[in-house]
Design a protein around this motif. Structure first.
Motif, PDB file in Angstrom:
ATOM      1  N   ASP A   1      -4.353   2.572  -4.775  1.00 14.11           N
ATOM      2  CA  ASP A   1      -2.770   2.529  -4.556  1.00 14.11           C
ATOM      3  C   ASP A   1      -2.492   1.059  -3.881  1.00 14.11           C
ATOM      4  O   ASP A   1      -1.608   1.274  -3.192  1.00 14.11           O
TER       5      ASP A   1
ATOM      6  N   ASP B   1       0.870  -1.201  -0.163  1.00 11.55           N
ATOM      7  CA  ASP B   1      -0.072   0.129  -0.072  1.00 11.55           C
ATOM      8  C   ASP B   1       0.793   1.195  -0.096  1.00 11.55           C
ATOM      9  O   ASP B   1       1.829   1.247   0.995  1.00 11.55           O
ATOM     10  N   LEU B   2       0.617   2.072  -1.142  1.00  8.88           N
ATOM     11  CA  LEU B   2       1.414   3.368  -1.027  1.00  8.88           C
ATOM     12  C   LEU B   2       1.357   4.256  -0.089  1.00  8.88           C
ATOM     13  O   LEU B   2      -0.079   4.563   0.640  1.00  8.88           O
TER      14      LEU B   2
ATOM     15  N   LEU C   1       1.369   5.857 -10.587  1.00  9.01           N
ATOM     16  CA  LEU C   1       0.901   4.467 -10.430  1.00  9.01           C
ATOM     17  C   LEU C   1       1.546   3.486 -11.528  1.00  9.01           C
ATOM     18  O   LEU C   1       2.064   2.480 -11.265  1.00  9.01           O
TER      19      LEU C   1
ATOM     20  N   ARG D   1      -2.360  -5.155  -9.455  1.00 11.42           N
ATOM     21  CA  ARG D   1      -3.086  -4.023  -8.857  1.00 11.42           C
ATOM     22  C   ARG D   1      -4.199  -4.358  -8.554  1.00 11.42           C
ATOM     23  O   ARG D   1      -5.233  -4.604  -9.189  1.00 11.42           O
TER      24      ARG D   1
ATOM     25  N   ASN E   1      -2.049  12.556  -5.225  1.00 17.52           N
ATOM     26  CA  ASN E   1      -3.033  12.476  -6.540  1.00 17.52           C
ATOM     27  C   ASN E   1      -3.961  13.812  -6.335  1.00 17.52           C
ATOM     28  O   ASN E   1      -4.540  14.356  -7.498  1.00 17.52           O
TER      29      ASN E   1
ATOM     30  N   PHE F   1       0.169   8.586  -0.975  1.00 21.67           N
ATOM     31  CA  PHE F   1      -0.392   8.852  -2.570  1.00 21.67           C
ATOM     32  C   PHE F   1      -1.504   9.574  -2.528  1.00 21.67           C
ATOM     33  O   PHE F   1      -1.569  10.470  -3.528  1.00 21.67           O
ATOM     34  N   LYS F   2      -2.474   9.697  -1.530  1.00 25.39           N
ATOM     35  CA  LYS F   2      -3.474  10.638  -1.848  1.00 25.39           C
ATOM     36  C   LYS F   2      -3.417  11.849  -1.901  1.00 25.39           C
ATOM     37  O   LYS F   2      -3.788  12.942  -2.640  1.00 25.39           O
TER      38      LYS F   2
END
Length: 886
Positions: free
Chosen positions: A541, A498-499, A518, A537, A506, A502-503
């Motif tokens: 993320d 899990d990144l 991604l 995937r 984004n 990332f949010k």
């Protein structure tokens, strides 16, 4: 009929008396005139009756009756004529022969008439004439055999009567008269027959001409009409009399005039005897109708030359329209076949000869006619792997198990590649035994459809953005790996990834940048694993990896470290640099899960432990982690109901002015008063609230509660509330702030919103616009955790913050010269921008002295005060104020 009756009767009478003239009884014979003529009248009358009855005969019995009447008449003539014979002596008769002669005449004459009426005979007239002659001859000679003459020498000579010479002359005269009558009758009959035939022919022609639906026209050579049949009214809409005396060419369409003139000229000049032509004629109502004319020359009786022509005109407008419609339909069909992608084929099963349309060959890259027209060409071009299936489907149709042949297979093109086609066919001809003789069908190019189906199939099992296997394919491969590991006693591992952060990337740089990140992550994951491993995937993320065939479980740890190092490298996203991390949970199979779902769940539990450990790290699954995961899940469920139960409270950490030592305000920090677990700190539930989206609800509540509390504080203390990036992502933040201020009555300048750089990174333009509007209302804006982001200086340039809070990581290391220099630079930058500088996390006297030396204006930290409930925080403020005054 009279002439025929007289001729027949007189002929029989003459025959009788010619025979009498040849009879020599040995005495002189004479003939009494009245009886002789009476005998003539009798036979003529009998002939008339017999002929009349024979003409009306409807069967053999009536014909036989007519013959018997004639036979009786001939017998009566014979015996009445014999009664008129004069000779010296007496005549006696043999009654038996007399009766026999009469019977012979009647029976044989009846047979003659029956033969005449029976047309099935080959020569009925000859047979009838022969029998009639036999009847007359048989009667005469039999009757003459019945005569017995007894001379009387005493009687003297016979009475004076017709002498033989006179009778011979009379008979000759009768014969000439009979001949004349016969010729006259023949001529009259011939004339009657001719006139009757002419009348019948004329009647038949008139009946035909006047009742046929075609127009019959008799015209001169210049097309002037001499006769026009009544059908002209229905076909052309003109009265026939109106058309007589005018030319038909005057009614021909101008565009057809030349063609019509050529047809007439060909007839007149004798090049053709007859012709058929189709032209348009003007109807009586002004319309143009199509007329088919059949024309034939007419000549004079001597046949010297043409006098005109006879024409038959038929309305073919409807037929012409049908022909035009059919021609148009055929043209459209040909155009459709030529422009479409369908190829046609026609297979003669008995010979193997096969016709392939031009389109069929062109779709495979061949020129028309280049492919041999035989079924073996199909076998040679079909992909070897598809031949068996195609032949099976063909057999199913031929043997009646399917109504239509329908088969998809690959066909070799001219360049050697294969393309997909759909063949549809049907048996159209079978022999007496039911075996197929002819099959016809189409070939449709379905290469594009097959490609689309393959794409759809790929998308069904792969992620559209990264091209990696999706959750469905990942689970399938994980199941296969578990089966293989059990069979071969191997070890493998599942990595749940899990990144981190990332949010923020984004939301700040936009979804296109997030998508690119991604894709780069997917490439780095593939580069960090082996070819036989599966990288998938799962969504958002979240990624998952199956490491197959491990020699040692620690190999999974090595791979996890490579992945963490690869992902933490900066990302260049269209000129913007961003960084993310990755947390990894590892479960070793097959011992840590009995099925794919259980094994992945174990890896997921380990992932949460990695996140709790500070992120950007990895953890192996351990049996005790299940309880922690269950507890976390329970905590998440409790948190959803905690707001409604008023379980959250705010604690306030004082902010101290270094110059005066007094309290200037408080930072509101959230705590959760759990009913069973007691006081839960923000480090435990805030990340969970961020992940579940509850942070927006909690943040709104915090603003409202802080404003309400602060409105009752003296001395105009400020209150600072932290605002997350998730709150800025929602459109209601600005409304929440203004509503809280209005409801509490707190002056806007006493409310301070603390944001991190991630807020500006998430949605730069919208966030900056929102901050400007809030600041214009008087709300103060502080930049929290300054120095930990990537673009702090650019944000300071874009927005005039009221306060800059130096992150506690710098304060902890402020004793280091380099760190101190950074703090000094931040202070100088803040002073230049007119912002206050607050040092966070001051925990000892040395740190306090360092931040004072570097020029910070305010401090907060556990050295001065930990977060306190509102009453205790106010007491602290009063105490610090008194201490500062002292």
């Amino acid at each position: 009929m009279i002439a025929a009756s007289f001729s027949a009767g007189a002929g029989v009478w003459s025959t009788h008396f010619i025979g009498m003239l040849g009879y020599d009884p040995g005495v002189v014979i004479g003939y009494e005139a009245r009886l002789t003529l009476f005998s003539l009248a009798i036979v003529v009358l009998a002939s008339a009756v017999a002929i009349a009855l024979c003409r009306r005969a409807t069967g053999p019995w009536m014909a036989a009756t007519a013959g018997a009447i004639l036979g009786l008449g001939v017998a009566a003539m014979h015996f009445s004529g014999m009664a008129g014979v004069q000779l010296p002596g007496s005549i006696s008769w043999d009654r038996t022969l007399v009766i026999a002669s009469a019977l012979i005449g009647c029976i044989v004459a009846a047979a003659a008439f029956v033969a005449f009426a029976e047309r099935r005979l080959k020569y009925p007239n000859a047979v009838a004439a022969t029998l009639m002659t036999a009847a007359i001859a048989g009667l005469h000679f039999t009757a003459m055999g019945a005569v017995e003459i007894t001379p009387d020498v005493m009687s003297g000579e016979a009475e004076a009567g017709l002498p033989g010479l006179a009778l011979a002359f009379g008979i000759a005269s009768f014969m000439l008269a009979i001949l004349g009558f016969a010729l006259l009758a023949l001529f009259a009959d011939r004339m009657h027959r001719t006139n009757s035939a002419l009348l019948k022919s004329e009647a038949a022609y008139r009946l035909l001409a006047e009742n046929t639906t075609d127009i019959i026209i008799w015209s001169d050579l210049d097309t002037t009409h001499r006769y026009v049949s009544p059908a002209a009214s229905a076909v052309l809409g003109y009265d026939p009399d109106v058309l007589v005396g005018i030319r038909l060419i005057d009614f021909v369409h101008p565009d057809d005039f030349t063609s019509y003139r050529e047809v007439i000229t060909g007839l007149v000049e004798g090049r053709v005897e007859q012709a058929v032509a189709t032209h348009r004629y003007r109807n009586g109502d002004g319309r143009w109708v199509w007329i088919e004319a059949s024309l034939k020359l007419s000549r004079d009786l001597e046949g010297d030359g043409p006098t005109g022509y006879v024409a038959s005109l038929r309305d073919v407008t409807a037929r012409k329209a049908s022909e035009d419609a059919l021609r148009l339909s055929e043209e459209r069909l040909a155009l459709a076949l030529d422009s479409g992608s369908d190829g046609l084929w026609d297979w003669d099963v008995t010979t193997g000869a096969t016709w392939f349309s031009d389109r069929w060959q062109i779709m495979l890259g061949y020129e028309p006619g280049e492919i041999e027209g035989h079924i073996r060409s199909w076998l040679e071009l079909t992909h070897p792997a598809d031949v068996a299936n195609a032949q099976r489907l063909l057999a199913d149709h031929v043997e009646g198990r399917t109504p239509l042949l329908e088969c998809e297979y690959r066909v070799r093109t001219k360049d050697g590649t294969y393309t997909w086609v759909l063949a549809r066919g049907k048996v159209v001809t079978r022999d007496a035994s039911g075996s197929p003789m002819r099959i016809v069908g189409t070939h449709i190019d379905i290469a594009a459809r097959k490609h689309a189906e393959q794409q759809i199939e790929h998308l069904a099992l792969h992620d559209a953005l990264t091209g990696l296997p999706n959750r469905t394919l990942f689970r399938d491969r994980l199941g296969n790996e578990m089966d293989s590991a059990e069979r071969h006693s191997q070890t493998f591992a599942v990595l749940a990834c899990d990144l981190d952060r990332f949010k923020a990337v984004n939301d700040s740089l936009g979804h296109p940048a997030g998508d690119r990140l991604l894709r780069i992550v997917a490439e780095r994951l593939r580069a960090s694993t082996r070819d036989g491993d599966t990288v998938a995937r799962l969504g958002g993320d979240e990624f998952a990896i199956v490491l197959s065939g491990l020699d040692d479980p620690q190999d999974a740890a090595a791979t996890a470290r490579r992945i963490i190092d690869a992902v933490r490298q900066p990302f260049n996203l269209n000129g913007r640099v961003a960084s993310v991390g990755v947390s990894i949970g590892i479960a070793v199979g097959p011992q840590e899960g009995s099925d794919p779902d259980q094994l992945f769940k174990s890896a997921d539990i380990a992932l949460y432990r990695a996140k709790a450990a500070g992120r950007n790290t990895y953890r192996f699954y351990e049996p005790g982690m299940d309880a922690a995961a269950v507890a976390r899940t329970a905590l998440e469920l409790d948190m959803r109901e905690a707001v409604g139960r008023s379980e959250f409270v705010l604690f306030y950490q004082p902010v101290i002015d270094l110059a005066t030592g007094s309290t200037t305000g408080f930072e509101a920090l959230m705590r959760w008063q759990h009913p069973s677990r007691g006081l839960v700190g923000p480090a435990e539930f805030i990340p969970l609230a961020e992940e579940t989206g509850q942070i927006v609800t909690l943040g709104t509540w915090a603003i409202q509660e802080a404003c309400r509390e602060a409105a009752g504080w003296p001395h105009n203390f400020r209150v600072a509330v932290n605002v997350s990036a998730s709150q800025f992502a929602q459109p209601g933040l600005e409304l929440s702030v203004t509503s809280a201020l209005a409801a509490s009555g707190l002056p806007p300048e006493r409310l301070e919103l603390e944001i991190t750089e991630s807020v500006l990174m998430d949605n730069t333009d919208n966030a900056v616009d929102c901050l400007h509007r809030l600041r214009a209302r008087g709300v103060r804006i502080a930049l929290d955790d300054f120095g930990t982001g990537l673009s702090s200086l650019s944000y300071l340039r874009r927005f005039p913050f009221d306060r800059i809070k130096i992150d506690r990581s710098f304060i902890h290391e402020i004793g280091d010269a380099d760190t101190a220099a950074i703090v000094r630079a931040i202070v100088g930058l803040g002073e230049r921008l007119g912002a206050c500088i607050t040092a966070e996390g001051v925990e000892d006297e040395r740190q306090l002295a360092d931040v004072r030396r570097e020029g910070c204006t305010e401090v907060q930290g556990y050295l001065l005060s930990k977060p306190l409930p509102a009453p205790e925080a106010l007491n602290f403020a009063h105490f610090s104020e008194g201490r500062a005054a002292a």
